[in-house]
Design an enzyme around this catalytic site. Structure first.
Site, short mmCIF file in Angstrom:
data_model
loop_
_atom_site.label_atom_id
_atom_site.label_comp_id
_atom_site.label_asym_id
_atom_site.label_seq_id
_atom_site.Cartn_x
_atom_site.Cartn_y
_atom_site.Cartn_z
N ASN A 117 -49.03 -51.22 -74.10
CA ASN A 117 -48.36 -52.73 -74.39
C ASN A 117 -47.27 -52.34 -75.30
OD1 ASN A 117 -48.76 -53.75 -71.82
ND2 ASN A 117 -51.04 -53.95 -72.43
N THR A 139 -53.09 -45.43 -71.38
CA THR A 139 -53.97 -46.35 -72.99
C THR A 139 -55.29 -45.96 -71.71
OG1 THR A 139 -55.96 -48.61 -73.32
CG2 THR A 139 -53.14 -48.70 -71.74
N ASP A 141 -57.43 -48.93 -72.07
CA ASP A 141 -57.51 -50.01 -71.83
C ASP A 141 -57.46 -50.07 -70.56
OD1 ASP A 141 -59.02 -50.69 -74.03
OD2 ASP A 141 -57.24 -51.22 -74.79
N ARG A 176 -86.94 -52.45 -72.98
CA ARG A 176 -85.79 -52.80 -73.78
C ARG A 176 -85.20 -53.15 -73.30
NH1 ARG A 176 -86.16 -48.32 -78.41
NH2 ARG A 176 -88.23 -49.82 -80.10
N MET A 183 -64.93 -50.45 -75.21
CA MET A 183 -63.66 -50.81 -75.92
C MET A 183 -62.98 -51.62 -74.50
SD MET A 183 -61.88 -47.90 -77.99
CE MET A 183 -61.95 -47.36 -79.96
N TYR A 270 -65.09 -44.27 -80.64
CA TYR A 270 -64.14 -43.86 -80.24
C TYR A 270 -63.93 -42.63 -79.50
CZ TYR A 270 -61.63 -47.00 -83.70
OH TYR A 270 -60.87 -47.65 -84.38
N ARG A 273 -62.93 -42.19 -76.52
CA ARG A 273 -61.10 -41.62 -76.51
C ARG A 273 -60.57 -40.32 -76.63
NH1 ARG A 273 -57.93 -46.55 -79.77
NH2 ARG A 273 -57.48 -44.16 -81.72
O1 F6P Z 1 -57.26 -47.41 -77.04
C1 F6P Z 1 -56.94 -48.90 -76.71
C2 F6P Z 1 -58.15 -49.47 -77.61
O2 F6P Z 1 -59.11 -48.53 -78.07
C3 F6P Z 1 -58.78 -50.40 -77.41
O3 F6P Z 1 -59.84 -51.23 -76.47
C4 F6P Z 1 -59.34 -51.08 -78.90
O4 F6P Z 1 -59.77 -52.04 -79.42
C5 F6P Z 1 -58.38 -49.83 -80.45
O5 F6P Z 1 -57.92 -49.49 -78.87
C6 F6P Z 1 -59.04 -49.80 -81.52
O6 F6P Z 1 -58.14 -48.75 -82.01
P1 F6P Z 1 -57.06 -48.19 -83.24
O7 F6P Z 1 -58.76 -48.96 -84.84
O8 F6P Z 1 -57.27 -46.91 -83.31
O9 F6P Z 1 -56.51 -49.33 -83.08
#
Ligand code: F6P
Length: 346
Positions: A117, A139, A141, A176, A183, A270, A273
């Site tokens: 975005n 992304t 997201d 548990r 994310m 992470y 990602r």
């Molecule tokens: O890529 C999107 C995203 O992973 C979000 O969900 C997350 O909160 C953010 O980026 C964090 O990324 P950075 O720490 O690189 O800013």
């Protein structure tokens, strides 16, 4: 500006958080531009920083080979937002003006901006400044407005679902409550899809306000029904009144206090990602990349490539900019999960 397809110089940059599939998109644009249209590809380093500091290199077809399956971005990325107050002195040239200057000095005919975005908003503002810009949505997201899906999302969901799958057996052994945080600051797509895919009992997303009491009641009822463990999947952006604890840590403590059940939290972070893209993201990124090259050849600028009902289309950047694609609380997948007894905490 304004040469015919052949010989055009195309700048490519990747900005914002990285995700699996970026290199596949760079390869898709670059190879199509070189092989089909005989264009030149200029790789800009580290997102918009590279346009401000004039850091770039030409990418040959050879440079674009062997990157399809690589995670990250070969160009590097940054969260540089050139239109934000830049802190420069009054007499210094502004960042947008620098970008425009270098765009002309590099003799670019178009700048391809691969990002989420924030990046697409900057791309739109640059196109208002007179630059020829094409956007490619990426992304994990999946929250870019105007496209059914962004690449990176499928890989993140696969990684998160695999992690949740692994929590089931240890949760069962120890009886548990396992809370896993994925994310998604404002959009709960990863939590919703990985939660459904991996059988989360409770799925919490920022778009649906949860009640701690309802979650506690639900978890106790499961124990009473001889379901000895539960999996709670939460998006990182759900309500969290604490500042120093993650959403999962906060909820884990609250659940333990309210139910007496033993709970543990996992924050996936992470890992979602990183690494090689799953095949669906490789295909989507390739489709976006090749479509972007075709758009440039048609001089269809100021647009973002998008997926709509499995067709690649273009959407004006002005329509996309400043909007977010959030989960509708009545999304069919939410309702279907609810019909099967999944709790969304409401
Ligand atoms: O890529 C999107 C995203 O992973 C979000 O969900 C997350 O909160 C953010 O980026 C964090 O990324 P950075 O720490 O690189 O800013």
């Amino acid at each position: 500006m304004g040469k015919s397809g052949k010989g055009q110089r195309i700048g490519i940059l990747t900005a914002g958080g990285d995700c699996p599939g970026i290199n596949a998109a760079i390869r898709g644009v670059g190879k199509t531009a070189i092989v089909k249209y005989d264009m030149k590809i200029i790789g800009i380093s580290d997102g918009f920083s590279g346009m401000i500091n004039k850091e770039y290199r030409e990418l040959t077809e050879h440079d674009l080979s062997g990157i399809l399956t690589m995670g990250g971005t070969i160009l590097g990325t940054s969260r540089e937002k050139p239109f934000k107050k830049n802190g420069k002195g009054k007499n210094e040239i502004s960042k947008p003006a620098l970008i425009k200057h270098f765009y002309e000095q590099m003799e670019l005919d178009c700048l391809v901006c691969i990002g989420g975005n924030g990046t697409l908003k900057t791309a739109h503002l640059l196109s208002l400044e007179g630059l020829n810009v094409v956007g490619i949505p990426k992304t994990i997201d999946n929250d870019v407005w105007g496209t059914d899906v962004t690449f990176g999302f499928d890989s993140a969901v696969n990684i998160a679902a695999e992690a949740i799958d692994r929590l089931h057996s240890t949760a069962n052994s120890h009886k548990r409550i396992m809370i896993i945080e994925v994310m998604g600051h404002t959009a709960g797509w990863i939590a919703l899809y990985s939660g459904v895919a991996a059988g989360g009992d409770v799925i919490l997303i920022p778009e649906i306000e949860y009640s701690e009491e309802k979650i506690a009641e639900y978890l106790i009822r499961r124990v009473e029904e001889n379901k000895p463990y539960s999996i709670v999947v939460v998006a990182e952006g759900i309500k969290n009144p604490t500042k120093d604890r993650s959403a999962a840590q906060y909820l884990s403590r609250r659940i333990n206090e309210m139910t007496g059940l033993e709970s543990r939290e996992t924050v996936l972070g992470y890992i979602q990602r990183g690494g090689t893209p799953y095949p669906m993201d490789r295909v989507l990124a390739t489709r976006y990349g090749t479509a972007a090259a075709d758009m440039i050849a048609r001089r269809d600028y100021g647009q973002m490539v998008a997926l709509r009902n499995n067709d690649i289309i273009s959407v004006p950047l002005g329509e996309v900019s400043g909007k977010l694609k959030l989960v509708d609380p009545n999304d069919p997948l939410v309702l279907q999960a609810k019909n099967m007894g999944t709790s969304f905490g409401n």
